[in-house]
Design an enzyme around this catalytic site. Structure first.
Site, mmCIF file in Angstrom:
data_model
loop_
_atom_site.group_PDB
_atom_site.id
_atom_site.type_symbol
_atom_site.label_atom_id
_atom_site.label_comp_id
_atom_site.label_asym_id
_atom_site.label_seq_id
_atom_site.Cartn_x
_atom_site.Cartn_y
_atom_site.Cartn_z
ATOM 1 N N LYS A 3 47.992 -39.899 18.555
ATOM 2 C CA LYS A 3 47.829 -41.324 18.254
ATOM 3 C C LYS A 3 48.191 -41.588 16.797
ATOM 4 O O LYS A 3 47.892 -40.780 15.915
ATOM 5 C CB LYS A 3 46.383 -41.733 18.541
ATOM 6 C CG LYS A 3 46.099 -43.227 18.424
ATOM 7 C CD LYS A 3 44.656 -43.526 18.806
ATOM 8 C CE LYS A 3 44.320 -44.996 18.678
ATOM 9 N NZ LYS A 3 42.917 -45.290 19.064
ATOM 10 N N SER A 60 42.132 -48.877 22.331
ATOM 11 C CA SER A 60 43.303 -48.952 21.473
ATOM 12 C C SER A 60 44.272 -47.786 21.642
ATOM 13 O O SER A 60 45.393 -47.820 21.138
ATOM 14 C CB SER A 60 42.869 -49.025 20.007
ATOM 15 O OG SER A 60 42.161 -47.847 19.636
ATOM 16 N N SER A 103 37.928 -46.699 23.127
ATOM 17 C CA SER A 103 39.384 -46.658 22.990
ATOM 18 C C SER A 103 40.075 -45.442 23.578
ATOM 19 O O SER A 103 41.300 -45.404 23.648
ATOM 20 C CB SER A 103 39.773 -46.791 21.514
ATOM 21 O OG SER A 103 39.524 -48.089 21.060
#
Length: 487
Positions: free
Chosen positions: A77, A152, A176
């Protein structure tokens, strides 16, 4: 050549047996990414040159038969810093930021000889639940490209679900990792707070953030957590608890396990089709020999309000460092120092980030601190006490991950409150610092639905044991999306 149907164990076995070289696997991975990702937008930056160099070195030295991650392509990420590789947190503020050091988890990946093939898209600074607040592009759900992947960590979830990589790292502040894992039909673990070092994670809510693995199977997830977990001198909040072998208990046997099902997690706000999937999961656990009983987490209904005060307050503090002076975006044609601050932050941050900074600054301001931030901390303690009470009698808690399956792109972006409520079932876990995991449980109108398992602090092993038994009994994880994978 596609390796979508192979898990870590089989990919590793092929590498050790030299049925495929690390270089061939890496090249096939990038070829597949170049074909699949333009439809989905999971990645922000690729790391092809460095990954191929690493693969060639591995082929020359030989694959370690005892290291399941050697030569395995992985994604990270884009709020986890990577030395020499652009790290943006999906924000214009950090559009050209190239870190000079690695996050601890990245060093652990590299020490395991995993190949970092790219950085994944996300909501800006991890603030969002749909990956629509990225400053660069939206990411699409491979099961239905008109829908969000969740957030997210939406890019990491899509990269795994679409077969571009077998493992990706995400971060979870209020859901997330778990929510996008549910929306994409993969396994996502938010470990106990402190289980994994946060050194090198671009901070959002420092008392809530945690890095975790996202994979197609429970066994792969357990192996990945083993790799990244452990104490770190750089992170004083990382735990010195011994890290067990999370794969050791994956026997499929959960007879005698006691599981609580909170009545608050199955109420009117849950999509009836999601509720039906969870009810079927309850029956499956009972068939496997577990006992599932209704319990209560009465203060969980206050979780969203408390979370958005605490998380936004911490974000307001953490994001003060992005001022247009030291690094990051700086506005042009500024007239004075105040202009640098105001315009750089106004132009560099997106709307959702600015909304949360304002909320957090207000909550911390004189005259409002006791009414908001202090009160939210008290509610947090009440939520922790609720969990502790249930865990006196139960091994695990189960329920849905999200109230609905993936929603349409654009449907909730202009309605922050509706978007925030998507995390109503995941937020209490972060507030309590507990581990939470999403395991594929079924489908609602053709869209994946995840089962959330919540464990006692530092008892991820029991969660993996239960998740593995459920996964092997249902085989839901073997179904693949419309874009990527076997399609």
């Amino acid at each position: 050549m596609t390796y979508f149907d192979q898990d870590l164990t089989s990919l590793h076995a092929d590498l050790v047996a030299k049925k495929i070289s690390a270089t061939e696997l890496a090249k096939a991975t990038f070829a597949n990414m170049n074909q699949v990702d333009p439809k989905l937008g999971a990645f922000l930056n690729l790391n092809e040159e460095q990954a191929l160099q690493q693969a060639a070195a591995l082929d020359q030295d030989g694959i370690d038969a005892n290291n399941v991650f050697a030569g395995i392509p992985m994604a990270v990420k884009d709020n986890i810093v990577t030395k020499g590789l652009t790290t943006t947190a999906a924000s214009k503020m950090l559009e050209n930021f190239v870190p000079v050091y690695n996050a601890t988890v990245v060093d652990k990946l590299l020490a395991s000889n995993a190949l970092i093939v790219g950085k994944t898209n996300m909501d800006e600074f991890a603030m969002g639940g749909s990956t629509e607040t990225s400053a660069f592009h939206v990411t699409r759900n491979p099961w239905d490209i008109s829908r969000v992947p969740g957030g997210s960590s939406g890019g990491s979830a899509v990269a795994v679900a679409s077969g571009q990589v077998p493992v990706a790292l995400g971060s979870d502040t209020g859901g997330s990792i778990r929510q996008p894992s549910s929306f994409n039909g993969i396994v996502g673990m938010k470990p106990t707070y402190g289980r994994v070092s946060r050194w090198g994670l671009i901070a959002f809510g420092s008392s809530l953030d945690q890095i975790g693995p996202m994979t197609r199977t429970v066994k792969d997830n357990a192996a990945a957590l083993n790799m990244i977990a452990g104490n770190d001198v750089h992170d004083t909040t990382s735990s010195k608890q011994t890290v067990p072998d999370f794969t050791a208990g994956l026997t499929g046997d959960i007879k005698g396990m006691k599981i609580g099902l909170p009545k608050e997690y199955m109420g009117d706000g849950i999509d009836p089709k999601v509720r039906e999937v969870i009810q079927q999961a309850v029956k499956q656990f009972e068939d496997l020999g577990a006992t599932v009983e209704e319990v209560s987490l009465p203060n969980s209904r206050y979780g969203v309000a408390a979370y958005y005060i605490i998380a936004s307050s911490e974000a307001s503090s953490n994001l003060q460092r992005f001022d247009g002076i030291r690094y990051g975006f700086r506005a042009d044609d500024v007239k004075n120092l105040e202009d640098v601050y105001v315009r750089s932050r106004s132009e560099g941050f997106g709307d959702e980030v600015k909304r949360r900074i304002m909320l957090g600054t207000f909550s911390l301001s004189a005259g409002y601190y006791d009414a908001y931030f202090h009160k939210a901390g008290q509610v947090r303690t009440m939520i922790i006490n609720d969990f502790n009470k249930v865990f006196e009698d139960y091994d695990l808690i189960m329920g849905p991950v999200a109230p609905t399956p993936a929603f349409k792109l654009g449907d909730e972006l202009s309605d922050p409150i509706t978007m925030y409520m998507n995390d109503v079932l995941t937020i209490p876990v972060n507030l309590a610092g507990l581990p939470g995991m999403s395991v594929p449980a079924g489908f609602a109108d053709g869209l994946p639905v995840g089962l959330q398992l919540i464990g006692k602090a530092f008892d991820e092993s029991t969660m993996y044991r239960a998740g593995y038994a459920f996964e092997q009994a249902t085989q839901v994880y073997k179904q693949t999306p419309k874009v990527g994978g076997a399609n």
